[in-house]
Design an enzyme around this catalytic site. Structure first.
Site, PDB file in Angstrom:
ATOM      1  N   LYS A   1     -40.398 -25.078  11.900  1.00 51.52           N
ATOM      2  CA  LYS A   1     -40.428 -25.057  13.237  1.00 51.52           C
ATOM      3  C   LYS A   1     -40.553 -23.512  13.401  1.00 51.52           C
ATOM      4  O   LYS A   1     -40.121 -22.174  12.729  1.00 51.52           O
ATOM      5  CB  LYS A   1     -38.829 -25.105  13.562  1.00 51.52           C
ATOM      6  CG  LYS A   1     -38.255 -25.290  14.689  1.00 51.52           C
ATOM      7  CD  LYS A   1     -37.881 -25.515  15.734  1.00 51.52           C
ATOM      8  CE  LYS A   1     -37.165 -25.570  16.177  1.00 51.52           C
ATOM      9  NZ  LYS A   1     -35.476 -26.178  16.314  1.00 51.52           N
TER      10      LYS A   1
ATOM     11  N   ARG B   1     -43.975 -25.403  19.023  1.00 52.92           N
ATOM     12  CA  ARG B   1     -44.251 -24.126  18.099  1.00 52.92           C
ATOM     13  C   ARG B   1     -43.764 -25.038  16.132  1.00 52.92           C
ATOM     14  O   ARG B   1     -43.262 -24.091  15.232  1.00 52.92           O
ATOM     15  CB  ARG B   1     -43.087 -23.200  18.511  1.00 52.92           C
ATOM     16  CG  ARG B   1     -41.441 -24.184  18.308  1.00 52.92           C
ATOM     17  CD  ARG B   1     -40.400 -23.254  18.694  1.00 52.92           C
ATOM     18  NE  ARG B   1     -39.062 -23.797  19.315  1.00 52.92           N
ATOM     19  CZ  ARG B   1     -38.068 -23.557  19.528  1.00 52.92           C
ATOM     20  NH1 ARG B   1     -38.087 -21.498  19.428  1.00 52.92           N
ATOM     21  NH2 ARG B   1     -36.949 -23.663  20.090  1.00 52.92           N
TER      22      ARG B   1
ATOM     23  N   ASP C   1     -36.705 -35.917  24.619  1.00 48.04           N
ATOM     24  CA  ASP C   1     -37.939 -35.233  23.951  1.00 48.04           C
ATOM     25  C   ASP C   1     -37.272 -34.478  22.147  1.00 48.04           C
ATOM     26  O   ASP C   1     -37.404 -34.083  21.713  1.00 48.04           O
ATOM     27  CB  ASP C   1     -38.243 -34.675  23.897  1.00 48.04           C
ATOM     28  CG  ASP C   1     -37.907 -33.499  24.897  1.00 48.04           C
ATOM     29  OD1 ASP C   1     -37.194 -33.642  26.557  1.00 48.04           O
ATOM     30  OD2 ASP C   1     -38.119 -32.052  24.535  1.00 48.04           O
ATOM     31  N   ASN C   2     -35.650 -34.746  23.197  1.00 49.75           N
ATOM     32  CA  ASN C   2     -34.730 -34.424  21.532  1.00 49.75           C
ATOM     33  C   ASN C   2     -34.036 -35.259  20.841  1.00 49.75           C
ATOM     34  O   ASN C   2     -32.607 -34.992  20.717  1.00 49.75           O
ATOM     35  CB  ASN C   2     -33.884 -32.909  21.855  1.00 49.75           C
ATOM     36  CG  ASN C   2     -34.407 -31.741  22.891  1.00 49.75           C
ATOM     37  OD1 ASN C   2     -35.420 -31.328  21.885  1.00 49.75           O
ATOM     38  ND2 ASN C   2     -33.951 -30.624  23.264  1.00 49.75           N
TER      39      ASN C   2
ATOM     40  N   ASP D   1     -44.745 -18.581  23.106  1.00 49.83           N
ATOM     41  CA  ASP D   1     -45.818 -17.394  21.211  1.00 49.83           C
ATOM     42  C   ASP D   1     -45.828 -18.304  20.394  1.00 49.83           C
ATOM     43  O   ASP D   1     -46.037 -18.030  19.229  1.00 49.83           O
ATOM     44  CB  ASP D   1     -44.593 -16.671  21.222  1.00 49.83           C
ATOM     45  CG  ASP D   1     -43.824 -16.868  21.298  1.00 49.83           C
ATOM     46  OD1 ASP D   1     -42.859 -17.573  21.182  1.00 49.83           O
ATOM     47  OD2 ASP D   1     -42.257 -15.822  21.103  1.00 49.83           O
TER      48      ASP D   1
END
Ligand code: AMP
Ligand code: MG
Length: 465
Positions: free
Chosen positions: A104, A84, A241-242, A116
């Protein structure tokens, strides 16, 4: 000259991105704009509207979603990437530092996996406030340039207003980017990516030995986590991944700063085992660096990097001690004595269930004689030793510049979010000013200084954002 948005990352790494046309939100409104950060990026007043347009989701070219993978709660997930978020491009400041601009909540991308592609106002606002507060506290973090609000509804546990956040960082490369190259055996890309990161974050090390370069990553990660520990910050989702490769606090989700210090408390409601609780952050940081070093074995011999991992704890401890010395005004004396005193202080904080930030202000007030000492033998004993360590003169000036009087508190954020969701941004402006050290009326300041009542305590936070 108008600000220039380059596409260096996308051009250099065509195999690591997917082009993405931003889908702006309905009725977008630039609710927050970080003018000091825009100045720092070198954007002139006459060009501010250009930058604002980009933040609203109208950049001059399409953006790019970045591919990465990661270990989530200890388990490898190959299906990640910007689902996103989108890299708008890069901008160069007057010191020739290049900054990534990332939006973002910009609509679904090639990596959305049915999501979404949106972000809600609640989480965007929480990220904006956290990154600007941590930055003010001198903790390495990505920054927030703008928050765009909208009436467009986004379905989470409830229907919430959607938003977009413009994030600024030296790089958006995560540990998970290297894990992706490793999993796909992309040797050339990984080598280039490593060079890219060095140029962005440690240009003085571009020609250094791999071990020196890796040491910079290990040290930056260790120091970021030491700073979290010193300020009672819990990231909440330290998946690889963070983790930013340059040691910035990255991807704010169900984070918390302690009100009452209860070190074992778990705030992220999906973290059943407490993998990412406060006390485990240092060891998870090392575990994540181990995953990174494994990924880097694609381009460097494993035993070339491994010794640096042994230095992690020392980097962390030294930084933590340095920070806590300042917080306690304990500027002289032997490290082992100072460590002991810091440990005892944290023990007192836990025993008395003090408010994390306010306990340091309380100590300042006791030293100044503005507040009575807690009527407790353990405290009095500690205080006597502490005063002796300091030759009866703790460094009050250092304490006052280090210890925040206004903390990042969930109950205040909840109040600000509730108002912002109704289109009312006065509280947001005021709290942000309080958190970042701008001058405010006495009444406003005292409002934001209030810790939560027992019925305002937040004990669990949703990851859904
Ligand atoms: P996060 O929990 O925000 O760190 O996201 C974990 C992964 O899920 C990342 O690959 C995100 O890009 C992706 N993701 C999170 N939320 C959404 C969303 N609403 N739509 C699409 N992808 C998402
Ligand atoms: Mg993430």
């Amino acid at each position: 000259m108008s600000p220039v948005l380059t596409q260096e990352y996308a051009k250099t790494f065509p195999n690591l991105v997917s082009a993405h046309n931003i889908v702006p939100l309905e009725g977008p409104r630039l609710a927050l704009f970080n003018q000091p950060l825009a100045n720092q990026l070198g954007v002139k007043a006459a060009d501010i509207n250009v930058l604002r347009e980009w933040c609203l989701g109208n950049p001059p070219t399409s953006g790019h979603a970045q591919k990465y993978v990661g270990h989530q709660f200890g388990v490898f997930n190959p299906d990640l990437g910007d689902g996103r978020g989108v890299l708008l491009g890069e901008i160069e400041d007057e010191q020739a530092q290049i900054w990534d601009l990332h939006l973002k909540g910009a609509g679904p991308t090639a990596y959305s996996r049915g999501g979404d592609g949106r972000a809600v106002l609640r989480s965007s606002l929480r990220e904006y406030f956290a990154s600007e507060t941590l930055n003010h506290w001198g903790i390495a973090t990505t920054r927030a340039l703008a928050l765009v609000s909208s009436q467009q509804g986004v379905q989470r546990e409830r229907l919430e207003p959607g938003a977009m956040l413009t994030r600024v960082a030296k790089t958006h490369v995560r540990f998970g980017h290297f894990e992706y190259c490793y999993s796909q055996r992309l040797v050339t890309e990984q080598k280039q990516l490593w060079q890219h990161v060095m140029q962005r974050c440690w240009p003085q090390l571009t020609d250094a030995e791999p071990i020196e370069q890796f040491r910079a990553v290990v040290k930056a990660t260790a120091e970021m986590i030491a700073d979290w520990q010193a300020f009672g910050f819990i990231h909440g989702v330290m998946n690889t991944d963070n983790m930013s490769i340059c040691g910035d606090t990255f991807d704010f989700g169900p984070y918390t700063v302690f009100d009452t210090f209860i070190p074992q408390q778990i705030f992220n409601h999906t973290d059943h085992r407490g993998r990412y609780s406060f006390l485990r952050q240092p060891s998870v940081g090392l575990w994540n660096l181990q995953r990174l070093s494994q990924a880097l074995s694609l381009i460097f011999p494993v035993d070339a990097l491994a010794p640096v991992l042994n230095e992690y704890e020392d980097f962390l401890q030294q930084r933590y001690l340095g920070r806590m010395r300042k917080r306690l005004g304990l500027m002289h004396g032997d490290d082992s004595v100072a460590f002991k005193r810091v440990g005892e202080w944290m023990g007192l904080m836990q025993r008395f269930e003090w408010d994390f930030q306010d306990s340091f202000i309380m100590l300042q007030d006791i030293i100044k004689g503005d507040r009575a000492m807690p009527d407790d033998d353990l405290f009095k004993e500690w205080y006597e030793c502490y005063m002796a360590d300091n030759d009866q003169q703790p460094q009050l000036g250092v304490m006052e510049t280090t210890n925040p009087r206004v903390s990042l508190r969930n109950h205040h954020l909840a109040q600000v979010i509730a108002q912002a969701e109704q289109g009312e941004w006065t509280a947001a402006q005021s709290y942000l000013a309080a958190l970042t050290g701008q001058s405010l009326s006495v009444d406003e300041l005292s409002h934001w200084q209030q810790p939560p009542n027992s019925n305002e305590q937040v004990t669990s936070l949703s990851c859904s954002s």
